[in-house]
Design a protein around this motif. Sequence first.
Motif, mmCIF file in Angstrom:
data_model
loop_
_atom_site.group_PDB
_atom_site.id
_atom_site.type_symbol
_atom_site.label_atom_id
_atom_site.label_comp_id
_atom_site.label_asym_id
_atom_site.label_seq_id
_atom_site.Cartn_x
_atom_site.Cartn_y
_atom_site.Cartn_z
ATOM 1 N N PRO A 228 0.737 -1.299 -0.091
ATOM 2 C CA PRO A 228 -0.211 -0.162 -0.031
ATOM 3 C C PRO A 228 0.965 1.247 -0.072
ATOM 4 C CG PRO A 228 -0.640 -1.408 1.673
ATOM 5 C CD PRO A 228 0.586 -2.163 1.311
ATOM 6 N N GLN A 229 0.431 2.190 -0.814
ATOM 7 C CA GLN A 229 1.395 3.435 -0.892
ATOM 8 C C GLN A 229 0.733 4.556 -0.192
ATOM 9 O OE1 GLN A 229 1.620 3.503 -5.167
ATOM 10 N NE2 GLN A 229 3.846 3.380 -4.883
ATOM 11 N N PRO A 230 1.574 5.483 0.568
ATOM 12 C CA PRO A 230 1.075 6.773 0.994
ATOM 13 C C PRO A 230 0.620 7.722 -0.206
ATOM 14 C CG PRO A 230 3.354 6.820 0.876
ATOM 15 C CD PRO A 230 2.976 5.506 0.390
ATOM 16 N N ASP A 231 -0.136 8.748 0.263
ATOM 17 C CA ASP A 231 -0.355 9.897 -0.641
ATOM 18 C C ASP A 231 -0.433 11.155 0.071
ATOM 19 O OD1 ASP A 231 -1.328 11.610 -2.670
ATOM 20 O OD2 ASP A 231 -3.384 10.620 -2.895
ATOM 21 N N LEU A 232 0.580 11.986 0.032
ATOM 22 C CA LEU A 232 0.810 13.148 0.747
ATOM 23 C C LEU A 232 -0.020 14.226 0.021
ATOM 24 C CD1 LEU A 232 4.353 12.898 1.906
ATOM 25 C CD2 LEU A 232 2.138 12.384 3.263
ATOM 26 N N ASP A 233 -0.642 15.011 0.894
ATOM 27 C CA ASP A 233 -1.726 16.255 0.294
ATOM 28 C C ASP A 233 -1.733 17.235 1.125
ATOM 29 O OD1 ASP A 233 -3.619 17.648 -1.131
ATOM 30 O OD2 ASP A 233 -5.185 16.163 -0.832
ATOM 31 N N VAL A 234 -1.452 18.473 0.581
ATOM 32 C CA VAL A 234 -1.663 19.756 1.262
ATOM 33 C C VAL A 234 -3.250 20.089 1.633
ATOM 34 C CG1 VAL A 234 -0.865 22.029 1.641
ATOM 35 C CG2 VAL A 234 0.568 20.581 0.691
ATOM 36 N N THR A 235 -3.762 19.868 2.493
ATOM 37 C CA THR A 235 -5.316 20.041 2.677
ATOM 38 C C THR A 235 -5.643 21.359 3.241
ATOM 39 O OG1 THR A 235 -5.383 19.000 5.099
ATOM 40 C CG2 THR A 235 -5.492 17.541 3.297
ATOM 41 N N ASN A 236 -4.559 22.157 3.522
ATOM 42 C CA ASN A 236 -4.888 23.509 4.158
ATOM 43 C C ASN A 236 -3.678 24.315 3.924
ATOM 44 O OD1 ASN A 236 -6.575 25.594 4.997
ATOM 45 N ND2 ASN A 236 -6.431 25.070 7.003
ATOM 46 N N LEU A 237 -3.749 25.578 3.920
ATOM 47 C CA LEU A 237 -2.743 26.490 4.002
ATOM 48 C C LEU A 237 -3.132 27.976 4.425
ATOM 49 C CD1 LEU A 237 0.214 27.301 3.363
ATOM 50 C CD2 LEU A 237 -0.295 27.532 0.978
ATOM 51 N N ALA B 253 3.784 7.101 5.343
ATOM 52 C CA ALA B 253 4.809 7.847 4.637
ATOM 53 C C ALA B 253 5.962 8.207 5.576
ATOM 54 C CB ALA B 253 4.052 9.252 4.071
ATOM 55 N N ASP B 254 7.100 7.956 5.087
ATOM 56 C CA ASP B 254 8.444 8.323 5.589
ATOM 57 C C ASP B 254 8.593 9.870 5.845
ATOM 58 O OD1 ASP B 254 8.966 5.791 6.216
ATOM 59 O OD2 ASP B 254 10.109 5.424 4.207
ATOM 60 N N VAL B 255 9.536 10.366 6.526
ATOM 61 C CA VAL B 255 9.937 11.646 6.855
ATOM 62 C C VAL B 255 10.133 12.276 5.280
ATOM 63 C CG1 VAL B 255 11.530 13.399 7.648
ATOM 64 C CG2 VAL B 255 10.835 11.216 9.077
ATOM 65 N N SER B 256 9.600 13.560 4.953
ATOM 66 C CA SER B 256 9.628 14.195 4.055
ATOM 67 C C SER B 256 10.136 15.723 4.177
ATOM 68 C CB SER B 256 8.518 14.081 3.076
ATOM 69 O OG SER B 256 7.350 14.745 3.712
ATOM 70 N N SER C 6 6.953 11.505 9.761
ATOM 71 C CA SER C 6 6.286 10.446 9.100
ATOM 72 C C SER C 6 4.733 10.487 9.357
ATOM 73 C CB SER C 6 7.120 9.064 9.538
ATOM 74 O OG SER C 6 7.086 8.948 10.959
ATOM 75 N N LEU C 7 4.154 9.807 8.463
ATOM 76 C CA LEU C 7 2.585 9.961 8.791
ATOM 77 C C LEU C 7 2.118 8.616 8.417
ATOM 78 C CD1 LEU C 7 1.808 13.426 7.021
ATOM 79 C CD2 LEU C 7 1.766 12.922 9.583
ATOM 80 N N ALA C 8 1.174 8.081 9.412
ATOM 81 C CA ALA C 8 0.422 6.856 9.219
ATOM 82 C C ALA C 8 -0.571 7.016 8.213
ATOM 83 C CB ALA C 8 0.016 6.259 10.351
ATOM 84 N N PRO C 9 -1.338 6.122 7.555
ATOM 85 C CA PRO C 9 -2.590 6.639 6.801
ATOM 86 C C PRO C 9 -3.689 7.285 7.573
ATOM 87 C CG PRO C 9 -1.804 4.029 6.452
ATOM 88 C CD PRO C 9 -0.968 4.778 7.710
ATOM 89 N N ALA D 96 10.861 11.925 -1.865
ATOM 90 C CA ALA D 96 11.397 10.910 -1.397
ATOM 91 C C ALA D 96 10.459 10.003 -0.876
ATOM 92 C CB ALA D 96 11.949 11.497 -0.004
ATOM 93 N N VAL D 97 9.175 10.155 -1.036
ATOM 94 C CA VAL D 97 8.140 9.331 -0.691
ATOM 95 C C VAL D 97 7.494 8.880 -2.012
ATOM 96 C CG1 VAL D 97 5.903 8.768 0.445
ATOM 97 C CG2 VAL D 97 7.808 10.523 1.700
#
Length: 470
Positions: free
Chosen positions: A354-363, A390-393, A412-415, A447-448
């Motif tokens: 399973p792959q992570p997916d990093l998203d900027v949900t707010n700024l 997701a590992d550290v990025s 790092s972030l878990a699902p 990196a991820v």
Amino acid sequence: YEVYRGTSPGGEKVKIGDSGVKTGYTDSTAGSSGTFYYTVRAQNSQGFGPQSNEVAPPVVALPPPETACTAPGLTKLTDASGDGIIAGSDLKSLQIAQPYQTTGVNWLTFTINTDPGQAVQPLGSAWFVSMKKVNGATTTYKGVRMVWNGATPTFESYTPSPNSSGTVDGRFVAAGSQKPAASGSYAPPYDKIVITVNAADLGLSDGSLINGFVSGVSQPANPTNTGANASTLYDQMPNSLAYTGGYTVDSQACRPNTPPTAAMSAVPTSGTAPLLVSFDGSASTDSDTATPADTIASYTFDFGDGTSSGAQSSPSVSHTYATGGSYTASLTVTDSRGAVSTNSAQATIAAAPPQPDLDVTNLVPSNNQAKQGDKITFTATIKNVGQGSADVSNTEFILDGTTVLGTPNTSSLAPGSETLVSVQWQTTSRTPKGNHKVVATADINKAVAESDEGNNAMEITIFLQGNKTR
């Protein structure tokens, strides 16, 4: 008597049984090879005596179990030896067989075993088997026999008629009821009469029950007078002539059962976990097509990940592979008569982790009323919306497309989890007034490995006028 066994001379330590008061014992547990040593110890009211001398008899293979599928078949009657009168009249046993026939005809083979006989038997003598059929309150009788009407025997089926006491023991034949047997044999050493007949000639069909057998050897006092009082029995089974034993006619019981052939497809065979795969075994077949044709009764899918569908009537099933790996799925099918497939019906499923997916949900900026020269903090929410960890990025903040405000570390972030990262922009009196764009991009260095690399950024616009920011 107690019987002891060992595998070496003097090593009889295992008590294998008691013969009671009998002086013989058959050991059926020793195995089919090797040498075994035995001693016996006797017991009376005073206790046990010493062990006997040692013997090492040869190992004799046990006979195969009886089956109706192969002649001579199942033993239905037995009789002690030594009570015949003429050679070949000492009855020993009766056996019945019903080998499978592709023609659909129910052939029954009867074997009468005797002592060694002679090439030609006395005129009018007959070796017979009489069968009783009970249907509710109605009892009927049929028989097969070898009869000597001349220098060679005749093999036939017939309807027995009562004797002088009104009972039916098979010696006497109802006039005109004879039908030729399909085959018969009486060959040297003349100790076996084999008669094969069509079950229909005995009034039997699939499911018919024979409720008892008697067998005998008879000799008319006058071959030309075969009435109810004109026959002598040389031997009979059982001695009481009471019908005993039974048999159910079944044309399918001995039908060969070829294992079915399993066939399986899987779609898709690769992808990212959690991966949903559909399996289909409807192409499985069974080559036993003679009426009644065999069918596939159950399908068992082994998914290769330690789980299975269990036996099911449906040929299709879906399964989700939750974690990454290579899995060998297989299918086993069972036909309507219980035969299980032996061929290999497999599919290899390649499930990527399973792959992570990093998203900027707010700024968001820290101050909408900042003055020129003030410090503005931009905070981005980074969320892992994928299925893997997701590992550290690093997250990059860039101003107006050219100025990098910072690339802070992102933990790092878990699902399903998220974190906040921030940078500061120190404005000056020379900072141009007007619109300024700030873009936050997650995992700027790639990196991820993500399931979606196209949703990593968010952009906002701030407006700087005088000493205010809007």
